[in-house]
Design an enzyme around this catalytic site. Structure first.
Site, short mmCIF file in Angstrom:
data_model
loop_
_atom_site.label_atom_id
_atom_site.label_comp_id
_atom_site.label_asym_id
_atom_site.label_seq_id
_atom_site.Cartn_x
_atom_site.Cartn_y
_atom_site.Cartn_z
N ASN A 12 -105.38 31.44 -108.93
CA ASN A 12 -105.67 30.63 -110.12
C ASN A 12 -105.70 31.58 -111.31
O ASN A 12 -106.65 32.35 -111.47
CB ASN A 12 -107.03 29.93 -109.94
CG ASN A 12 -107.45 29.17 -111.18
OD1 ASN A 12 -106.68 29.04 -112.14
ND2 ASN A 12 -108.68 28.68 -111.18
N LYS A 14 -106.01 30.90 -114.38
CA LYS A 14 -106.89 30.44 -115.46
C LYS A 14 -106.18 30.59 -116.82
O LYS A 14 -104.96 30.42 -116.89
CB LYS A 14 -108.23 31.16 -115.41
CG LYS A 14 -108.88 31.06 -114.02
CD LYS A 14 -110.32 31.49 -113.98
CE LYS A 14 -110.85 31.35 -112.55
NZ LYS A 14 -112.26 31.68 -112.42
N HIS A 98 -112.22 22.04 -110.84
CA HIS A 98 -112.73 23.41 -110.88
C HIS A 98 -114.06 23.43 -111.64
O HIS A 98 -114.23 22.69 -112.61
CB HIS A 98 -111.70 24.33 -111.55
CG HIS A 98 -112.03 25.78 -111.37
ND1 HIS A 98 -112.99 26.42 -112.12
CD2 HIS A 98 -111.55 26.70 -110.50
CE1 HIS A 98 -113.07 27.67 -111.72
NE2 HIS A 98 -112.22 27.87 -110.74
N GLU A 100 -115.15 25.33 -113.80
CA GLU A 100 -115.01 25.57 -115.25
C GLU A 100 -114.62 24.28 -115.97
O GLU A 100 -115.02 24.06 -117.11
CB GLU A 100 -113.98 26.70 -115.49
CG GLU A 100 -114.57 28.04 -115.09
CD GLU A 100 -113.55 29.06 -114.57
OE1 GLU A 100 -112.34 28.86 -114.76
OE2 GLU A 100 -113.99 30.05 -113.95
N GLU A 168 -116.22 26.99 -103.96
CA GLU A 168 -116.39 28.05 -104.95
C GLU A 168 -117.81 27.99 -105.50
O GLU A 168 -118.08 27.23 -106.44
CB GLU A 168 -115.40 27.86 -106.10
CG GLU A 168 -113.94 27.94 -105.67
CD GLU A 168 -113.04 28.42 -106.81
OE1 GLU A 168 -112.28 29.36 -106.57
OE2 GLU A 168 -113.14 27.89 -107.93
N GLY A 174 -116.16 34.98 -110.91
CA GLY A 174 -116.02 35.92 -112.01
C GLY A 174 -117.20 36.86 -112.20
O GLY A 174 -117.31 37.52 -113.22
N SER A 212 -114.98 35.73 -106.66
CA SER A 212 -114.98 37.19 -106.58
C SER A 212 -114.29 37.73 -105.31
O SER A 212 -114.73 38.74 -104.74
CB SER A 212 -116.41 37.75 -106.70
OG SER A 212 -116.95 37.45 -107.98
N GLY A 233 -109.21 34.26 -108.29
CA GLY A 233 -109.09 34.26 -109.74
C GLY A 233 -108.63 35.62 -110.24
O GLY A 233 -107.44 35.95 -110.22
N GLY A 234 -109.58 36.44 -110.68
CA GLY A 234 -109.27 37.73 -111.30
C GLY A 234 -108.28 38.58 -110.52
O GLY A 234 -107.33 39.14 -111.11
#
Ligand code: 13P
Length: 258
Positions: A12, A14, A98, A100, A168, A174, A212, A233-234
């Site tokens: 993802n 983002k 999600h 967010e 999640e 994050g 993470s 993600g990251g």
């Protein structure tokens, strides 16, 4: 509830990448994906890069996903993107609900339900995200929160043949503080049982862990019996890290066959 044995590893992105970076990242993932045939791979770039990323992925086994979708087919919804548009852009998957989106854009269980229904109706594969906040976990409400999110999103939907849910925990997203694999396993087993209660049908269910995830910790999650992959993600923004995660999933795949 049907068991899906192959891992799904999804990235993802983002609200990250400009076009050249997105295309470069997609090309590198596409190239590497050929060497991890047992793993299903998906990337979800920002909306404006869906088309160039689709082009970069063409002929590769990597599936394209979107990060959100609207529930209507078309109409006066400024800024929104419809399920058919995503299909037309080459998407196979779409992330729905999600945390967010829930936190910053007012997503509710009701809008999540409508988005899932709309996505499924055009043949998109939704990735439903659920997860508790830190306060909710500390209060001992984790399973209650997950149950409410699952029933709100899924009750009344015609069960699709295949479905994906990402657990999640909000506190792990994050933050560099992943859940412990045992915490993920507990919630994943609960999700599986709860989906069986809601749908009472055989559905090929992938339950992914997200929050993470890195090359250093992904193995612990993938070894948990009810973890079918990861929503990253990251670490999905760095080709090397994401490809290392794919390699780890590929290496662990042999142990899951049958
Ligand atoms: P991070 O991997 O950056 O924690 O993000 C997880 C996530 O939200 C994926 O959807």
């Amino acid at each position: 509830m049907g068991r899906v044995r192959s891992y799904l590893i999804a990235g993802n992105w983002k609200m990250h990448t400009l076009r050249a970076e997105a295309v470069d990242l997609a090309r590198r993932v596409a190239e590497h994906a050929r060497s991890v045939p047992a793993v299903r791979v998906m990337v979800a770039p920002p909306f404006p890069w869906l088309l160039p990323v689709a082009e970069a992925l063409a002929g590769s086994p990597v599936a394209l996903g979107a990060q959100d979708v609207h529930w209507e087919r078309k109409g006066a919804y400024t800024g929104a993107v419809s399920p058919e548009m995503l299909k037309d852009a080459g998407c196979e998957y779409v992330i729905v609900g999600h945390s967010e989106r829930r936190q910053y854009f007012g997503e509710t269980d009701e809008t999540v339900f409508r988005k899932l229904q709309a996505a499924i109706s055009v043949g998109l594969r939704p990735v439903l995200c659920v997860g508790e906040t830190l306060d909710q976990r500390q209060a001992g409400w984790t399973l209650k929160v997950i149950r409410r999110q699952l029933w709100g999103a899924l009750e009344g939907l015609t069960p699709p043949a295949a479905f994906t849910i990402a657990y999640e925990p909000v506190w792990a997203i994050g933050t560099g503080v992943p859940a412990h694999p045992e915490q993920a396993q507990e919630v994943h087993a609960f999700i599986r049982a709860e989906v069986a209660r809601i749908w009472n049908a055989s559905v090929g269910l992938h339950v992914l862990y997200g929050g993470s995830v890195t090359p250093d910790n992904v193995e612990g999650f993938l070894r948990a019996p009810d973890v079918d992959g990861a929503l990253v993600g990251g670490a999905s923004l760095k080709a090397e890290a994401f490809c290392t995660i794919l390699d780890i999933a590929q290496n662990l795949s042999a142990g899951r066959s049958g």
